[in-house]
Design a protein around this motif. Structure first.
Motif, short mmCIF file in Angstrom:
data_model
loop_
_atom_site.label_atom_id
_atom_site.label_comp_id
_atom_site.label_asym_id
_atom_site.label_seq_id
_atom_site.Cartn_x
_atom_site.Cartn_y
_atom_site.Cartn_z
N GLY A 68 0.82 -1.21 0.00
CA GLY A 68 0.00 0.00 0.00
C GLY A 68 0.85 1.25 0.00
O GLY A 68 2.08 1.21 -0.12
N PRO A 69 0.21 2.39 0.14
CA PRO A 69 0.96 3.66 0.17
C PRO A 69 1.75 3.78 1.46
O PRO A 69 1.37 3.26 2.50
N LEU A 70 2.90 4.44 1.37
CA LEU A 70 3.74 4.67 2.53
C LEU A 70 3.38 6.01 3.15
O LEU A 70 3.27 7.01 2.45
N LEU A 71 3.21 6.05 4.46
CA LEU A 71 2.85 7.28 5.16
C LEU A 71 3.99 7.69 6.07
O LEU A 71 4.61 6.86 6.73
N THR A 72 4.24 8.98 6.11
CA THR A 72 5.19 9.54 7.06
C THR A 72 4.41 10.39 8.03
O THR A 72 3.82 11.40 7.63
N LEU A 73 4.37 10.00 9.27
CA LEU A 73 3.60 10.73 10.27
C LEU A 73 4.41 11.89 10.82
O LEU A 73 5.63 11.81 10.95
N GLY A 74 3.74 12.96 11.16
CA GLY A 74 4.38 14.11 11.77
C GLY A 74 4.94 15.12 10.79
O GLY A 74 5.53 16.10 11.19
#
Length: 185
Positions: A68-74
């Motif tokens: 799936g898509p990669l998320l970068t939090l913050g």
């Protein structure tokens, strides 16, 4: 004459000792029987690996590629993980790293308590060194404060009369707070 007629106290003591022995033997025998039945007789003083619970740890294995898509939090909205960080900190970043210090008192007696409190945004867990201005330079004072929830609090005491100047410094980032002045005397 019989023994029990002449000395009634001695006869009573002998009877008490006899009853105590009989009760002790019966209770001791019962306790011994119970411990043998329950297996607490001490015959198995050592434990083996099968007696103790075990821990199962699976072997590491390769995982597949993410699907799936990669998320970068913050991250700030509009900033992706692929953007290069700028070399110059922005005004907002500079303001977030400033240490704000205030003193709870403006004047105290010699060795009176001077409460130092402040805010250090982004400095969670930092150990701040209190410094005092002496002979034209800042010198470490034997007091530190730890930042928790972006705030810190400590106190100092000094007998140096007159106007005393204090600040705190994060030695890791070399960030210094504003100075506060307290009159002693």
């Amino acid at each position: 004459m019989a023994l029990h007629d002449d000395r009634p106290v001695l006869t009573g003591l002998l009877a008490l000792v006899g009853v105590g022995l009989a009760v002790g033997l019966v209770l001791g025998g019962g306790a011994l029987a119970v411990t043998r039945v329950l297996g607490v007789d001490g015959s198995s003083a050592t434990t083996t690996a099968t007696d103790v619970g075990s821990l199962y740890l699976p072997r590491p294995s390769e995982t597949g590629e993410p699907s799936g898509p990669l998320l970068t939090l913050g991250a700030e909205p509009g900033q992706g993980a692929s953007q290069e960080p700028s070399q110059e900190p922005t005004e907002k970043e500079k303001a977030e790293k400033e240490i704000s210090l205030s003193a709870g008192q403006t004047q105290v007696a010699p060795m009176g308590q001077i409460d130092l409190t402040g805010v250090y945004p982004g400095g969670e867990g930092a150990v701040l060194q209190v410094q005092k201005f002496v002979s034209g330079g800042w010198q470490d004072f034997p007091v530190t404060a730890v930042v928790s929830n972006e705030t810190f609090a400590t106190y100092v005491q000094t007998s140096a009369q007159g106007v005393n100047r204090f600040r705190v410094v994060d030695n890791d980032s070399e960030t210094a707070s504003n100075e506060v002045k307290v009159t002693v005397g």
